[in-house]
Design a protein around this motif. Sequence first.
Motif, mmCIF file in Angstrom:
data_model
loop_
_atom_site.group_PDB
_atom_site.id
_atom_site.type_symbol
_atom_site.label_atom_id
_atom_site.label_comp_id
_atom_site.label_asym_id
_atom_site.label_seq_id
_atom_site.Cartn_x
_atom_site.Cartn_y
_atom_site.Cartn_z
ATOM 1 N N GLU A 12 -0.658 17.811 -10.014
ATOM 2 C CA GLU A 12 -0.267 17.386 -8.729
ATOM 3 C C GLU A 12 1.088 17.937 -8.138
ATOM 4 N N ASP A 13 2.061 17.573 -9.068
ATOM 5 C CA ASP A 13 3.364 18.149 -9.139
ATOM 6 C C ASP A 13 3.481 19.629 -9.039
ATOM 7 N N LEU A 14 2.533 20.155 -9.753
ATOM 8 C CA LEU A 14 2.768 21.767 -9.539
ATOM 9 C C LEU A 14 2.193 22.305 -8.354
ATOM 10 N N ILE A 15 1.127 21.862 -7.823
ATOM 11 C CA ILE A 15 0.620 21.960 -6.494
ATOM 12 C C ILE A 15 1.562 21.753 -5.398
ATOM 13 N N ILE A 27 -7.066 24.185 -12.177
ATOM 14 C CA ILE A 27 -6.761 24.097 -13.528
ATOM 15 C C ILE A 27 -7.082 22.453 -13.960
ATOM 16 N N PRO A 28 -7.116 22.198 -15.280
ATOM 17 C CA PRO A 28 -7.530 20.790 -15.927
ATOM 18 C C PRO A 28 -6.436 19.757 -15.161
ATOM 19 N N GLU A 29 -6.740 18.565 -14.865
ATOM 20 C CA GLU A 29 -6.205 17.548 -14.531
ATOM 21 C C GLU A 29 -5.072 17.175 -15.889
ATOM 22 N N ARG A 30 -4.149 17.283 -16.206
ATOM 23 C CA ARG A 30 -3.223 17.103 -17.176
ATOM 24 C C ARG A 30 -1.734 17.237 -16.958
ATOM 25 N N GLU A 31 -0.918 16.951 -17.893
ATOM 26 C CA GLU A 31 0.596 17.120 -17.897
ATOM 27 C C GLU A 31 0.748 18.563 -18.584
ATOM 28 N N TYR A 32 1.474 19.383 -18.117
ATOM 29 C CA TYR A 32 2.005 20.557 -18.425
ATOM 30 C C TYR A 32 3.434 20.737 -19.002
#
Length: 63
Positions: free
Chosen positions: A22-25, A44-49
């Motif tokens: 969500e932060d990336l978007i 992309i998958p819902e996770r932390e990058y």
Amino acid sequence: MAVNPIQLQKYLREVDYPARKEDLIRHAEQHGADENVLTTLRAIPEREYNGPNAVSEAVGAET
């Protein structure tokens, strides 16, 4: 249409990692990303990058 990794990272420059999907978007939207980039990030998958490479790998896996 596939997103160029360099184009993608242009919109994600200055993201504070680790970052959630969500932060990336949100960051990409705030920096003028086009709909193609936003659609790619939404897929992309819902996770932390942990960094730009992790985002690029996730995008590559979706295409």
